[in-house]
Design an enzyme around this catalytic site. Structure first.
Site, mmCIF file in Angstrom:
data_model
loop_
_atom_site.group_PDB
_atom_site.id
_atom_site.type_symbol
_atom_site.label_atom_id
_atom_site.label_comp_id
_atom_site.label_asym_id
_atom_site.label_seq_id
_atom_site.Cartn_x
_atom_site.Cartn_y
_atom_site.Cartn_z
ATOM 1 N N TRP A 159 0.841 -1.206 0.000
ATOM 2 C CA TRP A 159 0.000 0.000 0.000
ATOM 3 C C TRP A 159 0.873 1.252 0.000
ATOM 4 O O TRP A 159 0.755 2.122 -0.866
ATOM 5 C CB TRP A 159 -0.932 -0.023 1.219
ATOM 6 C CG TRP A 159 -1.767 1.219 1.398
ATOM 7 C CD1 TRP A 159 -2.056 2.172 0.455
ATOM 8 C CD2 TRP A 159 -2.446 1.640 2.597
ATOM 9 N NE1 TRP A 159 -2.858 3.155 0.991
ATOM 10 C CE2 TRP A 159 -3.112 2.855 2.289
ATOM 11 C CE3 TRP A 159 -2.552 1.112 3.873
ATOM 12 C CZ2 TRP A 159 -3.868 3.531 3.252
ATOM 13 C CZ3 TRP A 159 -3.313 1.792 4.817
ATOM 14 C CH2 TRP A 159 -3.972 2.986 4.502
ATOM 15 N N ARG A 185 0.470 0.994 11.401
ATOM 16 C CA ARG A 185 0.871 2.070 10.482
ATOM 17 C C ARG A 185 2.027 2.911 11.031
ATOM 18 O O ARG A 185 2.068 4.125 10.858
ATOM 19 C CB ARG A 185 -0.340 2.935 10.130
ATOM 20 C CG ARG A 185 -1.463 2.078 9.550
ATOM 21 C CD ARG A 185 -2.705 2.813 9.185
ATOM 22 N NE ARG A 185 -3.750 1.860 8.803
ATOM 23 C CZ ARG A 185 -4.941 2.178 8.359
ATOM 24 N NH1 ARG A 185 -5.273 3.452 8.227
ATOM 25 N NH2 ARG A 185 -5.826 1.254 8.038
ATOM 26 N N ARG A 240 8.862 1.426 2.252
ATOM 27 C CA ARG A 240 8.939 2.381 1.149
ATOM 28 C C ARG A 240 10.356 2.511 0.609
ATOM 29 O O ARG A 240 10.590 3.202 -0.366
ATOM 30 C CB ARG A 240 8.423 3.747 1.616
ATOM 31 C CG ARG A 240 6.995 3.647 2.136
ATOM 32 C CD ARG A 240 6.450 4.982 2.551
ATOM 33 N NE ARG A 240 6.232 5.851 1.422
ATOM 34 C CZ ARG A 240 5.726 7.073 1.502
ATOM 35 N NH1 ARG A 240 5.402 7.550 2.691
ATOM 36 N NH2 ARG A 240 5.544 7.815 0.448
ATOM 37 N N TYR A 277 -3.049 -7.305 8.653
ATOM 38 C CA TYR A 277 -2.489 -6.079 8.083
ATOM 39 C C TYR A 277 -2.352 -5.003 9.144
ATOM 40 O O TYR A 277 -3.019 -5.032 10.173
ATOM 41 C CB TYR A 277 -3.258 -5.604 6.854
ATOM 42 C CG TYR A 277 -4.626 -4.979 7.000
ATOM 43 C CD1 TYR A 277 -4.777 -3.656 7.401
ATOM 44 C CD2 TYR A 277 -5.784 -5.684 6.631
ATOM 45 C CE1 TYR A 277 -6.029 -3.056 7.462
ATOM 46 C CE2 TYR A 277 -7.043 -5.097 6.683
ATOM 47 C CZ TYR A 277 -7.165 -3.785 7.105
ATOM 48 O OH TYR A 277 -8.416 -3.198 7.166
ATOM 49 N N LYS A 324 8.998 5.167 16.867
ATOM 50 C CA LYS A 324 9.736 6.287 16.262
ATOM 51 C C LYS A 324 8.935 7.591 16.239
ATOM 52 O O LYS A 324 9.496 8.656 16.012
ATOM 53 C CB LYS A 324 10.136 5.919 14.830
ATOM 54 C CG LYS A 324 11.156 4.794 14.757
ATOM 55 C CD LYS A 324 11.462 4.419 13.319
ATOM 56 C CE LYS A 324 12.451 3.261 13.251
ATOM 57 N NZ LYS A 324 12.692 2.813 11.867
ATOM 58 N N ARG A 333 -2.443 9.432 8.323
ATOM 59 C CA ARG A 333 -2.263 9.247 9.765
ATOM 60 C C ARG A 333 -2.456 10.540 10.560
ATOM 61 O O ARG A 333 -2.682 10.489 11.779
ATOM 62 C CB ARG A 333 -0.878 8.667 10.039
ATOM 63 C CG ARG A 333 -0.717 7.249 9.525
ATOM 64 C CD ARG A 333 0.701 6.732 9.697
ATOM 65 N NE ARG A 333 1.645 7.453 8.856
ATOM 66 C CZ ARG A 333 2.951 7.215 8.832
ATOM 67 N NH1 ARG A 333 3.455 6.273 9.613
ATOM 68 N NH2 ARG A 333 3.753 7.904 8.043
ATOM 69 N N ASP A 352 1.574 -8.419 -1.234
ATOM 70 C CA ASP A 352 0.154 -8.066 -1.201
ATOM 71 C C ASP A 352 -0.034 -6.654 -1.731
ATOM 72 O O ASP A 352 0.595 -5.709 -1.252
ATOM 73 C CB ASP A 352 -0.379 -8.149 0.234
ATOM 74 C CG ASP A 352 -1.852 -7.781 0.314
ATOM 75 O OD1 ASP A 352 -2.696 -8.657 0.054
ATOM 76 O OD2 ASP A 352 -2.152 -6.608 0.620
ATOM 77 N N TYR A 357 -4.478 1.035 -4.494
ATOM 78 C CA TYR A 357 -3.252 1.628 -3.959
ATOM 79 C C TYR A 357 -2.545 2.422 -5.055
ATOM 80 O O TYR A 357 -1.830 1.870 -5.881
ATOM 81 C CB TYR A 357 -2.304 0.558 -3.422
ATOM 82 C CG TYR A 357 -2.847 -0.298 -2.304
ATOM 83 C CD1 TYR A 357 -3.894 0.142 -1.488
ATOM 84 C CD2 TYR A 357 -2.315 -1.553 -2.042
ATOM 85 C CE1 TYR A 357 -4.390 -0.652 -0.464
ATOM 86 C CE2 TYR A 357 -2.800 -2.346 -1.019
ATOM 87 C CZ TYR A 357 -3.838 -1.898 -0.236
ATOM 88 O OH TYR A 357 -4.323 -2.694 0.779
#
Length: 331
Positions: free
Chosen positions: A21, A223, A296, A218, A229, A242, A52, A57
């Site tokens: 995603w 997230r 990412r 998931y 962090k 978020r 996945d 997305y």
């Protein structure tokens, strides 16, 4: 890397599965394709064979990135898990929500799983992914405007045609799973599950244990919340969903980080990050087959994949769960 059979199928999936995603950029403040491709390839080199994704997305971007990342890998060495039933180019079904695409244009998202839509979506996904079959094809969200029978019979047809190997669902409750099972054999249910979001333990987990269905968890790191962090006052990038999510309110960040500090000695003793410890705990919970973990860039992907190099003892799992049960969030 460890591998598990998904439900009662012969599909072997990596317990850490690459969740694509964030790689698609949509709702995550954009994406850098090269970084995302490298992240998937780095994961594969460390044994992450399952990926996945979904058409929604990045409105096709994530599937295209996955297709590019795996084009030089023998097709039988990877498992492609994708979805259907969320349309941004059609006004039909249940209205989901309004959003913006990666270019900043307004789009409306609809949950729609009618037969003709599924057939079209499957063909589009196959093209973007650069393959002639999908290992696990999952309805993304329930669609109240289409009978489950119509939806599942369409997927059964795709299985007959060899375009799909197995059928799965996402975000279904136990009752919806039982209805779907009348028309196609389900491999799994993909649902949100993390240390701080355990709702599925009441109905979905018991159903899947009884009927030998896999659970794809998931957002096991909620997230990014459970990495430790993020600190109170964190400023998210424009377009990052978020920013308005209650889990990321300052008080919840404070409480969650205090819990994470309490279990950090376990992570430190094993040379694990808090995120890796979170993934390991998730994989030890009843009925959980795999943890879907996003990345990412290459560094994040490598860290995620390496989580399974360590194990947790029963005592450590119990200690973490007992401390977790004392955590109360304001949601």
């Amino acid at each position: 890397m460890k591998y598990r059979k998904l439900g009662n199928t012969d599909l072997n999936v990596s317990v850490v599965t690459f969740g694509a995603w964030a790689a698609g950029g949509w709702m995550w403040g954009g994406t850098e394709r090269k970084d995302a491709v490298r992240a998937i390839r780095a994961s594969y080199e460390l044994g992450v064979t399952s990926i996945d994704t979904a058409p929604i997305y990045g409105q096709g971007t994530s599937e295209e990135i996955v297709g590019e990342a795996i084009k030089d890998i023998p097709r039988d060495k990877v498992q492609i898990l994708t979805k259907y039933g969320m349309r941004w180019d059609l006004v039909k079904g249940d209205f989901g929500f309004s959003s913006k695409d990666n270019a900043g244009r307004d789009i409306d998202i609809y949950k729609y799983a009618g037969k003709e839509s599924i057939i079209k979506e499957c063909e589009d996904s196959l093209k973007r992914l650069g393959t002639d079959y999908i290992d696990l094809y999952q309805i993304h969200w329930p669609d109240s405007t289409t009978p489950i029978q119509e939806t599942m019979e369409a997927v059964a047809k795709l299985i007959e045609q060899g375009k799909v190997r197995y059928a799965g669902v996402c975000n279904y409750n136990a009752e919806q799973m039982a209805e779907a099972e009348k028309y196609v054999s389900l491999a799994s249910n993909q649902v949100p599950y993390s240390m701080v979001q355990r709702d599925i333990e009441t109905d979905v987990v018991p159903y899947c244990l009884e009927h030998q269905k896999g659970i794809l968890a998931y957002s096991p790191m909620q997230r990014g919340l459970l990495t430790g962090k993020l600190k109170p006052g964190h400023q998210f990038a424009p377009g990052d969903h978020r920013a308005s999510n209650p889990y990321f309110k300052d008080e919840n960040l404070r409480r969650t980080n205090a819990f994470l500090e309490s279990i950090k000695p376990i992570a430190d003793a094993k040379g694990l990050t808090l995120g890796q410890l979170t993934v390991l705990w998730t994989l030890e919970q009843p009925a959980i087959t795999i943890a879907l973990v996003g990345a990412r860039n290459e560094a994040q992907a490598v860290q995620n994949a390496k989580a399974t190099e360590k194990t947790l003892s029963e005592d450590e799992i119990t200690e973490i769960t007992e401390k977790l049960n004392q955590l109360k969030l304001d949601l």
